[in-house]
Design an enzyme around this catalytic site. Structure first.
Site, mmCIF file in Angstrom:
data_model
loop_
_atom_site.group_PDB
_atom_site.id
_atom_site.type_symbol
_atom_site.label_atom_id
_atom_site.label_comp_id
_atom_site.label_asym_id
_atom_site.label_seq_id
_atom_site.Cartn_x
_atom_site.Cartn_y
_atom_site.Cartn_z
ATOM 1 N N SER A 138 43.626 -7.503 -62.998
ATOM 2 C CA SER A 138 43.640 -6.062 -62.716
ATOM 3 C C SER A 138 42.646 -5.672 -61.620
ATOM 4 C CB SER A 138 43.353 -5.266 -63.997
ATOM 5 O OG SER A 138 44.322 -5.555 -64.983
ATOM 6 N N GLY A 139 42.564 -6.516 -60.594
ATOM 7 C CA GLY A 139 41.719 -6.231 -59.442
ATOM 8 C C GLY A 139 40.322 -6.803 -59.519
ATOM 9 N N TYR A 156 55.098 3.266 -67.000
ATOM 10 C CA TYR A 156 54.143 3.344 -65.889
ATOM 11 C C TYR A 156 54.226 4.719 -65.217
ATOM 12 C CZ TYR A 156 53.913 -1.808 -66.157
ATOM 13 O OH TYR A 156 53.760 -3.110 -66.567
ATOM 14 N N PRO A 158 47.329 -11.722 -62.602
ATOM 15 C CA PRO A 158 46.670 -12.968 -62.211
ATOM 16 C C PRO A 158 45.340 -12.730 -61.512
ATOM 17 C CG PRO A 158 48.464 -12.487 -60.699
ATOM 18 C CD PRO A 158 48.573 -11.499 -61.832
ATOM 19 N N LEU A 160 39.331 -9.840 -59.717
ATOM 20 C CA LEU A 160 39.131 -11.088 -58.982
ATOM 21 C C LEU A 160 39.515 -10.989 -57.506
ATOM 22 C CD1 LEU A 160 40.471 -13.642 -61.638
ATOM 23 C CD2 LEU A 160 38.144 -12.766 -61.323
ATOM 24 N N THR A 161 39.690 -9.782 -57.010
ATOM 25 C CA THR A 161 40.118 -9.625 -55.609
ATOM 26 C C THR A 161 38.969 -9.735 -54.617
ATOM 27 O OG1 THR A 161 39.812 -7.226 -55.675
ATOM 28 C CG2 THR A 161 41.992 -8.094 -56.294
#
Length: 317
Positions: free
Chosen positions: A210-211, A61, A207, A213-214
């Site tokens: 990767s953003g 990362y 979950p 569903l935010t």
């Protein structure tokens, strides 16, 4: 927060862990765009203040930068040290292109490099990032590092059931880290039942997809992601999948309004409701994002609400 035992280990972890992928920043193949290190440290501190007791990162990362930022956050944190999980087996070249390497000598060097960057004497959970044909050599190397006291427990990421079986012939697998969300449910068929039967902990990543569903990912934002953000080339952020995914966000928002919670929390709570899931990795790039999502740990969805979330616009599952 309540805790659960991590597989066969002596670690009791909170339902949510801090995901440090995005704080690695840009400049490599799977970066999330530019990231401010001060904001990253503030995000980690806020997660710890809210009771999160583990951080998940990886050597790859930001080409080591995420681990360095985690170390910086822990240096300035006055509370109990959280568990630190990291991953190995993904190498990079001078251009930030990533490749896999599970050869024993490479993994040993990676472990030493991660200990140095994290400024730790021992890694709490060391995980193979992705399987390769050298799975047995790589897993044997991790088992040896555990015997030497370099790492406390060993796990894997992105393995399927057959690959888990291969690893377990060499040494017990403490945990599996797979992707799991309302958009990606493949592990429900074989992987989750296998882990349940073997007592392998499952800590799911992405979950909130990767953003996606935010609730913050609008159509306009998805189509204007910079090239330095790996999501700009991901099919889930493009048509025809984007419209279906944004419709799913609308259903999450509907349920969220019942509890005065954002859709991201509902998405994480959906993943955590599966009894085979031990915990979820929730990434954040700011203290505000941490604040918005950590509450998923105490959100319990009803069967009716789950069915409504999982149905399409015509009420069909």
């Amino acid at each position: 927060m309540q805790t659960k035992q991590l597989g066969n280990s002596d670690l009791d972890i909170t339902p949510i862990g801090f995901g440090a992928w995005a704080i690695g920043g840009s400049g490599w193949e799977f970066g999330w765009g530019d990231q401010d290190d001060k904001a990253s440290v503030a995000a980690i501190h806020r997660a710890l203040e809210l009771g999160v007791n583990w951080i998940d990162t990886a050597a790859v990362y930001g080409m080591g930068h995420s681990e360095e930022v985690v170390a910086a956050a822990l240096r300035t944190w006055s509370g109990p040290r959280p568990y630190v999980f990291t991953k190995c087996g993904r190498r990079w070249d001078e251009h930030g292109r990533v490749h896999s390497n599970l050869q024993a000598d490479s993994l040993r060097r990676e472990c030493e490099d991660s200990l140095r960057r994290l400024q730790l004497d021992v890694i709490d959970l060391y995980q193979i990032h992705r399987p390769t044909e050298d799975l047995e050599e790589g897993w044997s190397a991790l088992a040896q590092l555990q015997k030497e006291g370099k790492v406390r427990w060993i796990g894997v990421s992105n393995f399927d059931a057959k690959q888990l079986q291969r690893a377990e012939k060499i040494a017990p697998v403490t945990s599996l880290q797979p992707p799991y969300s309302l958009i990606y449910r493949e592990i429900e068929r074989e992987v989750l039942p296998y882990c349940s039967s073997k007592g392998i902990a499952v800590i799911v990543y992405s979950p909130m997809a990767s953003g996606l569903l935010t609730g913050a990912m609008t159509r306009q934002r998805a189509t204007s992601l910079p090239a330095s953000d790996w999501r700009s080339s991901n099919a889930e952020f493009k048509e025809p999948k984007l419209s279906r995914n944004l419709a799913l966000v609308e259903r999450l928002q509907k349920i969220g309004r019942l509890y005065d919670r954002p859709p991201g929390q509902v998405a994480v709570a959906w993943a955590l409701r599966n009894p085979a899931v031990t915990a979820a990795i929730v990434g954040a790039r700011s203290a505000e994002q941490v604040q918005a999502n950590t509450g998923a740990a105490d959100l319990t969805l009803t069967d009716h609400e789950v069915a409504e979330i999982e149905s399409d616009d015509n009420g069909q599952p």
